[in-house]
Write an enzyme that holds these catalytic residues in place. Structure first.
Site, mmCIF file in Angstrom:
data_model
loop_
_atom_site.group_PDB
_atom_site.id
_atom_site.type_symbol
_atom_site.label_atom_id
_atom_site.label_comp_id
_atom_site.label_asym_id
_atom_site.label_seq_id
_atom_site.Cartn_x
_atom_site.Cartn_y
_atom_site.Cartn_z
ATOM 1 N N LYS A 158 0.827 -1.213 0.000
ATOM 2 C CA LYS A 158 0.000 0.000 0.000
ATOM 3 C C LYS A 158 0.858 1.260 0.000
ATOM 4 C CE LYS A 158 -3.698 -0.576 2.893
ATOM 5 N NZ LYS A 158 -4.378 -0.953 4.170
ATOM 6 N N GLU A 200 1.279 -5.070 4.394
ATOM 7 C CA GLU A 200 0.442 -5.643 5.443
ATOM 8 C C GLU A 200 0.102 -7.069 5.076
ATOM 9 O OE1 GLU A 200 -3.059 -3.192 5.680
ATOM 10 O OE2 GLU A 200 -2.052 -1.726 6.948
ATOM 11 N N LEU A 203 -5.643 -9.819 4.544
ATOM 12 C CA LEU A 203 -6.672 -10.631 5.224
ATOM 13 C C LEU A 203 -7.617 -11.207 4.167
ATOM 14 C CD1 LEU A 203 -7.318 -8.305 8.291
ATOM 15 C CD2 LEU A 203 -5.866 -10.329 8.174
ATOM 16 N N HIS A 235 -12.278 -1.405 -3.798
ATOM 17 C CA HIS A 235 -11.985 -0.783 -2.510
ATOM 18 C C HIS A 235 -12.806 0.479 -2.258
ATOM 19 C CE1 HIS A 235 -8.814 -3.678 -2.244
ATOM 20 N NE2 HIS A 235 -8.149 -3.165 -3.250
ATOM 21 N N GLU A 275 -10.844 3.220 10.939
ATOM 22 C CA GLU A 275 -11.226 2.096 10.076
ATOM 23 C C GLU A 275 -10.492 0.813 10.449
ATOM 24 O OE1 GLU A 275 -12.696 4.298 6.017
ATOM 25 O OE2 GLU A 275 -10.835 3.155 5.906
ATOM 26 N N GLU A 287 -6.668 2.474 8.924
ATOM 27 C CA GLU A 287 -6.395 3.905 8.791
ATOM 28 C C GLU A 287 -7.419 4.726 9.553
ATOM 29 O OE1 GLU A 287 -6.844 5.939 5.109
ATOM 30 O OE2 GLU A 287 -8.666 4.886 4.538
ATOM 31 N N ASN A 289 -9.644 8.337 9.120
ATOM 32 C CA ASN A 289 -10.033 9.465 8.282
ATOM 33 C C ASN A 289 -10.394 10.637 9.184
ATOM 34 O OD1 ASN A 289 -9.762 8.144 5.748
ATOM 35 N ND2 ASN A 289 -11.630 7.023 6.215
ATOM 36 N N ARG A 291 -12.102 13.384 8.701
ATOM 37 C CA ARG A 291 -13.151 14.227 8.123
ATOM 38 C C ARG A 291 -14.507 13.578 8.365
ATOM 39 N NH1 ARG A 291 -14.009 10.319 4.269
ATOM 40 N NH2 ARG A 291 -12.101 9.523 3.356
ATOM 41 N N ARG A 337 -25.075 4.203 -2.236
ATOM 42 C CA ARG A 337 -24.508 5.324 -2.996
ATOM 43 C C ARG A 337 -24.986 5.240 -4.436
ATOM 44 N NH1 ARG A 337 -18.317 6.491 -1.094
ATOM 45 N NH2 ARG A 337 -18.551 5.804 1.078
HETATM 46 P P1 ADP Z 1 -7.751 3.909 1.216
HETATM 47 O O1 ADP Z 1 -7.259 5.000 2.110
HETATM 48 O O2 ADP Z 1 -7.155 3.993 -0.152
HETATM 49 O O3 ADP Z 1 -9.239 3.783 1.224
HETATM 50 P P2 ADP Z 1 -7.484 1.669 3.105
HETATM 51 O O4 ADP Z 1 -6.224 1.368 3.811
HETATM 52 O O5 ADP Z 1 -8.580 2.309 3.894
HETATM 53 O O6 ADP Z 1 -7.140 2.545 1.802
HETATM 54 O O7 ADP Z 1 -8.051 0.344 2.446
HETATM 55 C C1 ADP Z 1 -9.207 0.364 1.617
HETATM 56 C C2 ADP Z 1 -9.771 -1.037 1.423
HETATM 57 O O8 ADP Z 1 -8.745 -1.931 0.913
HETATM 58 C C3 ADP Z 1 -10.241 -1.722 2.702
HETATM 59 O O9 ADP Z 1 -11.555 -1.332 3.049
HETATM 60 C C4 ADP Z 1 -10.151 -3.178 2.291
HETATM 61 O O10 ADP Z 1 -11.222 -3.503 1.435
HETATM 62 C C5 ADP Z 1 -8.881 -3.228 1.468
HETATM 63 N N1 ADP Z 1 -7.707 -3.540 2.318
HETATM 64 C C6 ADP Z 1 -6.857 -2.647 2.882
HETATM 65 N N2 ADP Z 1 -5.910 -3.268 3.644
HETATM 66 C C7 ADP Z 1 -6.160 -4.605 3.547
HETATM 67 C C8 ADP Z 1 -5.537 -5.794 4.125
HETATM 68 N N3 ADP Z 1 -4.483 -5.710 4.914
HETATM 69 N N4 ADP Z 1 -6.108 -6.999 3.812
HETATM 70 C C9 ADP Z 1 -7.190 -7.087 3.004
HETATM 71 N N5 ADP Z 1 -7.788 -6.022 2.444
HETATM 72 C C10 ADP Z 1 -7.315 -4.792 2.699
#
Ligand code: ADP
Length: 447
Positions: A158, A200, A203, A235, A275, A287, A289, A291, A337
């Protein structure tokens, strides 16, 4: 309290903020691009200022034009909505340097949470459970292989500066790692101007559960339960509900308590969302957010609270208007949405609305900036409306959603409404038995 607030956004969220202002007796100032001269937020606000041409870089992201609009109209505070400048620490700094108030957290907290590595470190320090992963940034392929071997495949790579579900790559095994790593880096560079990535454990079947928090900036903090936003495409969330169908009252109190304590300790001010991925009864922070989220209305519905009003109160220096004990879950709420997109590819479908009719009745809320004859410009996000339903329990909310979708008319363009009509027929959706991969699989099989 402020006399006048400028809303640095457009569409349904600009209307949402104008509505809160009006109920609080606060004047509202809309800003808009030339493409949005006829937009609903411009019509509904008390005053409106054109801040630039079509492209958002020149208008909704244009710092000097927005600050000048505050000075010209005498607005004392800026509500950023979501997207655009809502998580831009540099903008917050400039707003404050001009003696104006940013309705949101401090620049420092936005910066801290905007960098995902720092965010994870901060979360861990504050006692929030995090998803296992690399120790900070991963500089090269060799380090990536080492980190992956330590945590075990599959892994996800990521962007540190990432957002909006972009720039993430999964590697199922070592042979995929090098390509995924290089692609993630180059996409991070081109999307976010920063090629740092981290890793990471990927999952396999988690749900996306997020906790709504609120801080008063003076050491007070509460949580307003969780939302389940597991139904995602690329996502990106498409269907959100509160409370989470898989979360018990005890789990809510436990994880909510951890998050509320964390933001109290940070001295965080305003609305935030922590989140998590949730698998086998465990929460893993991904993460935060800093806002108001698109999906905040489902939380408003079950707690009977106006989160925008609360943001404004806290920004003006007041304490939160509710205590944790006063916050009680009431019933079940779902949001879908509605995007101006054509199925099955979800290609953007801007154009002129020949007829618009919003659904109504008990427990139905339609947040949208559409009107008859409105032309959706092609320059911005494709979200054109959010349909939120509230019922005494989940089955009632589902029935109400189906009924409300049947009343909604958006003619002249294609929308994602047919998707929701189909999803409501699915047993897994009816029982709430899904994880973050469910929708992608379903789309592949059914569209
Ligand atoms: P963004 O800020 O781009 O939205 P996130 O870190 O919040 O990124 O991740 C967005 C989505 O990506 C999550 O809701 C999930 O669906 C998927 N995701 C993120 N990290 C993982 C992980 N470690 N394992 C599986 N899916 C993940």
């Amino acid at each position: 309290m402020f006399d006048k607030i400028l809303i640095a956004n457009r569409g349904e969220i600009a209307l949402r903020v104008i509505r809160a202002c009006r109920e609080m007796g606060i004047q509202s100032v809309a800003v808009h691009s030339t493409a949005d001269a006829d937009a609903m937020h411009v019509r509904m606000a008390d005053e409106a200022v054109c801040i630039g041409p079509n492209s958002s870089t020149d208008s909704y992201l244009n710092f000097p034009a927005i600050i000048a609009a505050c000075e010209v109209t005498g607005a004392q505070a800026i509500h950023p909505g979501y997207g655009f400048l809502s998580e831009n620490a540099a903008f917050v700094q400039i707003v404050e340097d001009h003696g104006l108030t940013f309705i949101g957290p401090s620049a420092e907290h936005i910066r801290q949470m905007g960098d995902k590595i720092t965010a994870k470190e901060t979360a861990q320090r504050l006692g929030i459970p995090i998803v296992p992963g690399s120790d900070g940034g991963v500089p090269d392929v060799a380090a990536a292989k080492k980190a992956a071997a330590d945590m075990g495949y599959p892994v996800i790579i990521k962007a540190t500066a990432g957002g909006g579900g972009r720039g993430m790559k999964v590697a199922l095994n070592e042979s995929e790692l090098e390509t995924s790593f290089r692609t993630a880096r180059s996409e991070a560079k081109s999307n976010f101007g920063n090629d740092e990535v981290y890793m990471e454990k990927y999952l396999q079947k988690p749900r996306h559960i997020e906790v709504q928090v609120f801080g008063d900036g003076q050491g007070g903090g509460v949580h307003l339960g969780e939302r389940d936003c597991s139904l995602q495409r690329r996502h990106q969330k498409v269907f959100e509900e509160a409370p989470g169908p898989s979360i018990s009252a005890e789990e809510r109190a436990r994880i909510g308590g951890i998050c509320a304590n964390a933001i109290a300790e940070m001295g965080y001010k305003g609305a935030g969302t922590v989140e998590f991925l949730y698998e086998d009864g465990e929460f893993f922070f991904i993460e935060m957010n800093t806002r108001l989220q698109v999906e905040h209305p489902v939380t408003e519905a079950i707690f009977g609270q106006d989160l925008v009003r609360e943001q404004i109160l806290v920004a003006s220096g007041q304490k939160l208007s509710f205590t944790q004990d006063e916050l009680k879950v009431n019933g079940h709420a779902i949001e879908v949405r509605i995007n101006a997109e054509k199925l099955p590819n979800f290609s953007p479908c801007p154009g002129r609305i020949t007829q618009y009719h919003a659904p109504g009745g008990l427990g139905v809320r339609m947040d949208s900036a559409l009107y008859d004859g409105y032309s959706i410009p092609p320059y911005y996000d494709s979200l054109i409306g959010k349909l939120i339903v509230h019922g005494r329990d989940r089955p009632e909310a589902l029935a109400r959603l189906q009924r409300a979708l049947g009343e909604l008319i958006v003619d002249g363009i294609e929308t994602t409404v047919p998707l929701f009509n189909m999803l409501l027929q699915e047993k897994d959706v009816q029982t709430g038995d899904y994880n973050i991969h469910w929708l992608e699989k379903w789309l592949e099989a059914n569209l």
